[in-house]
Enzyme design. Structure first.
Site, PDB file in Angstrom:
ATOM      1  N   PHE A  72       2.652   5.367 -10.795  1.00 55.42           N
ATOM      2  CA  PHE A  72       3.214   5.501  -9.445  1.00 55.42           C
ATOM      3  C   PHE A  72       3.569   6.946  -9.098  1.00 55.42           C
ATOM      4  O   PHE A  72       3.708   7.268  -7.924  1.00 55.42           O
ATOM      5  CB  PHE A  72       4.498   4.660  -9.308  1.00 55.42           C
ATOM      6  CG  PHE A  72       4.291   3.199  -9.539  1.00 55.42           C
ATOM      7  CD1 PHE A  72       3.976   2.364  -8.485  1.00 55.42           C
ATOM      8  CD2 PHE A  72       4.388   2.659 -10.807  1.00 55.42           C
ATOM      9  CE1 PHE A  72       3.764   1.014  -8.698  1.00 55.42           C
ATOM     10  CE2 PHE A  72       4.178   1.310 -11.035  1.00 55.42           C
ATOM     11  CZ  PHE A  72       3.860   0.482  -9.971  1.00 55.42           C
ATOM     12  N   TYR A 140      -2.703  13.921   1.692  1.00 56.03           N
ATOM     13  CA  TYR A 140      -2.153  12.853   0.840  1.00 56.03           C
ATOM     14  C   TYR A 140      -3.230  11.810   0.551  1.00 56.03           C
ATOM     15  O   TYR A 140      -3.499  11.469  -0.608  1.00 56.03           O
ATOM     16  CB  TYR A 140      -0.947  12.214   1.534  1.00 56.03           C
ATOM     17  CG  TYR A 140      -0.521  10.909   0.919  1.00 56.03           C
ATOM     18  CD1 TYR A 140       0.030  10.868  -0.354  1.00 56.03           C
ATOM     19  CD2 TYR A 140      -0.687   9.698   1.605  1.00 56.03           C
ATOM     20  CE1 TYR A 140       0.410   9.661  -0.928  1.00 56.03           C
ATOM     21  CE2 TYR A 140      -0.309   8.496   1.053  1.00 56.03           C
ATOM     22  CZ  TYR A 140       0.230   8.478  -0.216  1.00 56.03           C
ATOM     23  OH  TYR A 140       0.594   7.284  -0.780  1.00 56.03           O
TER      24      TYR A 140
HETATM   25  O1  LIG Z   1      10.525   7.669  13.314  1.00 54.70           O
HETATM   26  C1  LIG Z   1       9.437   7.079  13.310  1.00 54.70           C
HETATM   27  C2  LIG Z   1       8.709   6.839  12.130  1.00 54.70           C
HETATM   28  C3  LIG Z   1       7.491   6.189  12.227  1.00 54.70           C
HETATM   29  N1  LIG Z   1       7.007   5.799  13.429  1.00 54.70           N
HETATM   30  C4  LIG Z   1       5.735   5.097  13.525  1.00 54.70           C
HETATM   31  O2  LIG Z   1       5.853   3.913  12.764  1.00 54.70           O
HETATM   32  C5  LIG Z   1       4.628   3.612  12.115  1.00 54.70           C
HETATM   33  C6  LIG Z   1       4.891   3.499  10.658  1.00 54.70           C
HETATM   34  O3  LIG Z   1       5.243   4.786  10.161  1.00 54.70           O
HETATM   35  P1  LIG Z   1       5.731   5.020   8.671  1.00 54.70           P
HETATM   36  O4  LIG Z   1       6.012   6.487   8.525  1.00 54.70           O
HETATM   37  O5  LIG Z   1       6.799   4.057   8.328  1.00 54.70           O
HETATM   38  O6  LIG Z   1       4.470   4.593   7.841  1.00 54.70           O
HETATM   39  P2  LIG Z   1       2.994   5.188   7.868  1.00 54.70           P
HETATM   40  O7  LIG Z   1       2.136   4.122   8.439  1.00 54.70           O
HETATM   41  O8  LIG Z   1       2.896   6.534   8.450  1.00 54.70           O
HETATM   42  O9  LIG Z   1       2.866   5.434   6.326  1.00 54.70           O
HETATM   43  C7  LIG Z   1       2.341   4.533   5.422  1.00 54.70           C
HETATM   44  O10 LIG Z   1       1.002   4.853   5.266  1.00 54.70           O
HETATM   45  C8  LIG Z   1       0.800   6.189   4.890  1.00 54.70           C
HETATM   46  C9  LIG Z   1      -0.661   6.391   4.850  1.00 54.70           C
HETATM   47  O11 LIG Z   1      -1.251   6.179   6.106  1.00 54.70           O
HETATM   48  C10 LIG Z   1       1.473   6.484   3.565  1.00 54.70           C
HETATM   49  O12 LIG Z   1       0.867   5.714   2.547  1.00 54.70           O
HETATM   50  C11 LIG Z   1       2.942   6.145   3.659  1.00 54.70           C
HETATM   51  O13 LIG Z   1       3.597   6.356   2.415  1.00 54.70           O
HETATM   52  C12 LIG Z   1       3.088   4.718   4.101  1.00 54.70           C
HETATM   53  O14 LIG Z   1       4.432   4.369   4.278  1.00 54.70           O
HETATM   54  C13 LIG Z   1       3.681   4.749  12.462  1.00 54.70           C
HETATM   55  O15 LIG Z   1       2.858   4.333  13.492  1.00 54.70           O
HETATM   56  C14 LIG Z   1       4.584   5.870  12.959  1.00 54.70           C
HETATM   57  O16 LIG Z   1       3.998   6.667  13.921  1.00 54.70           O
HETATM   58  C15 LIG Z   1       7.715   6.026  14.593  1.00 54.70           C
HETATM   59  O17 LIG Z   1       7.287   5.681  15.681  1.00 54.70           O
HETATM   60  N2  LIG Z   1       8.921   6.662  14.489  1.00 54.70           N
END
Ligand SMILES: O=c1ccn([C@@H]2O[C@H](COP(=O)(O)OP(=O)(O)O[C@H]3O[C@H](CO)[C@H](O)[C@H](O)[C@H]3O)[C@@H](O)[C@H]2O)c(=O)[nH]1
Length: 322
Positions: A72, A140
């Site tokens: 991990f 990443y």
């Molecule tokens: O304050 C915030 C944070 C996130 N989002 C949105 O919420 C969704 C989810 O965002 P996260 O950051 O929670 O998750 P991600 O989809 O970006 O990330 C996930 O997918 C990534 C790869 O795409 C990585 O693996 C990461 O660790 C995993 O949590 C996204 O559309 C993002 O734009 C918001 O609108 N506001």
């Protein structure tokens, strides 16, 4: 039941600590290796042996007493990887190369690796199957894809038995183990910080995506269900084969739907503000988890978003700064 000894790298982190706890609960011996760069010493489950150190140095002490390695340990912030990619290549790719060499030298023949939906990039079609094109949109995802290729080579050349699990959006908590990133960038913990009054509002990154309500759609999976797949992967791994499985529930929820669910679960209003899109965010990421179900025999037990948010909420309240 036969019991084994497992090495869990990154076992002081969110997902690694849950998997370590599940392995211990199943009666196995667990060694956690973590450099505590982002993990928490207190997250290492009771009963696990703890080694504070880097995967790059595992060859100094790794031996054949371990049945398998669950890997991990990695840098995992998309935005940080865009701003400063070099440590991602050095740590995620270089570190795994060192770990694979150490495993080979020690005669450890089974690996379960934390891969990610970020290996696919912007998908051409959803739900995403494992044979979808891989075109990561950030360093990443590129480093995780590079490691997947490296593992495939190791299986073909040296007979390693490996399973890469491509996580979609992991959330929720399991017992004392939950999400505590610093800084926090993930949607559900941020939304719950607003519910706790630690933050005034949550920013919604873009409301003009080609989705039903204009906000990004993601496939949220409970960390306990995710952890269970790792235990199943250990028995599904076959010598010389590299199995790749997506892990998600196959249901997409928009950012607005997540906030609305959190309002219902917490009873708090949770104000939001619309902000610009976050660079590198695909509009929709939803898994086909058919392979995990068929090949691993995986059956998620907490697929409902409200349950996932409720468990995250319980953890957030318990660990809130007074
Ligand atoms: O304050 C915030 C944070 C996130 N989002 C949105 O919420 C969704 C989810 O965002 P996260 O950051 O929670 O998750 P991600 O989809 O970006 O990330 C996930 O997918 C990534 C790869 O795409 C990585 O693996 C990461 O660790 C995993 O949590 C996204 O559309 C993002 O734009 C918001 O609108 N506001």
């Amino acid at each position: 039941m036969s019991t084994h000894s497992y090495l869990v790298t990154g076992g002081a982190g969110y997902i690694g600590s849950v998997v370590a706890a599940r392995l211990l609960a199943a009666g196995h011996a667990v060694t956690v290796l973590d450099d505590l760069s982002t993990g928490h010493r207190a997250a290492v489950p009771d009963g696990a042996r703890f080694i504070e150190g880097r995967v790059q140095d595992a060859g100094e002490w790794l031996d054949s007493s371990y049945e398998a390695v669950l890997h991990f340990a990695a840098h995992s912030q998309v935005g940080q990887s865009v701003a400063d990619p070099e440590p991602y290549w050095r740590n995620n790719v270089g570190g795994t190369a060192d770990l694979l060499a150490a495993m080979r030298d020690a005669g450890i023949r089974t690996l379960v690796f934390s891969s990610t939906a970020a290996t696919y990039g912007e998908p051409a079609t959803v739900p995403i199957t494992e044979d979808a094109p891989t075109a990561p949109t950030n360093p990443y995802g590129a480093t995780k894809l590079a490691v997947d290729h490296m593992i495939s080579g190791e299986c073909a050349a040296h007979g390693l038995a490996a399973v890469s699990l491509r996580y979609f959006n992991v959330a929720g908590a399991h017992g004392p183990h939950g999400e505590r990133h610093d800084p926090e960038t993930h949607l559900i913990p941020l939304v719950l910080q607003v519910a706790l009054g630690e933050r005034a509002a949550v920013s919604v990154y873009g409301d003009d995506y080609p989705t039903p309500d204009g906000t990004c759609v993601r496939d949220y999976i409970h960390v306990a269900d995710l952890a269970e797949a790792h235990l199943l992967a250990l028995t599904a791994a076959r010598d010389g084969e590299h199995l790749i499985c997506n892990l998600g529930n196959g249901n997409g929820f928009s950012v607005h739907e997540v906030i609305e669910t959190a309002r219902k679960v917490t009873g708090h209003p949770i104000p939001h503000i619309t902000a610009p899109r976050r660079p590198g965010d695909p509009a929709t990421l939803v898994a086909s988890a058919a392979r995990a179900r068929e090949t691993l025999g995986w059956h998620p037990t907490r697929p409902d978003l409200a349950d996932i948010v409720a468990d995250a909420w319980e953890f957030a309240r318990r660990t809130a700064t007074p």
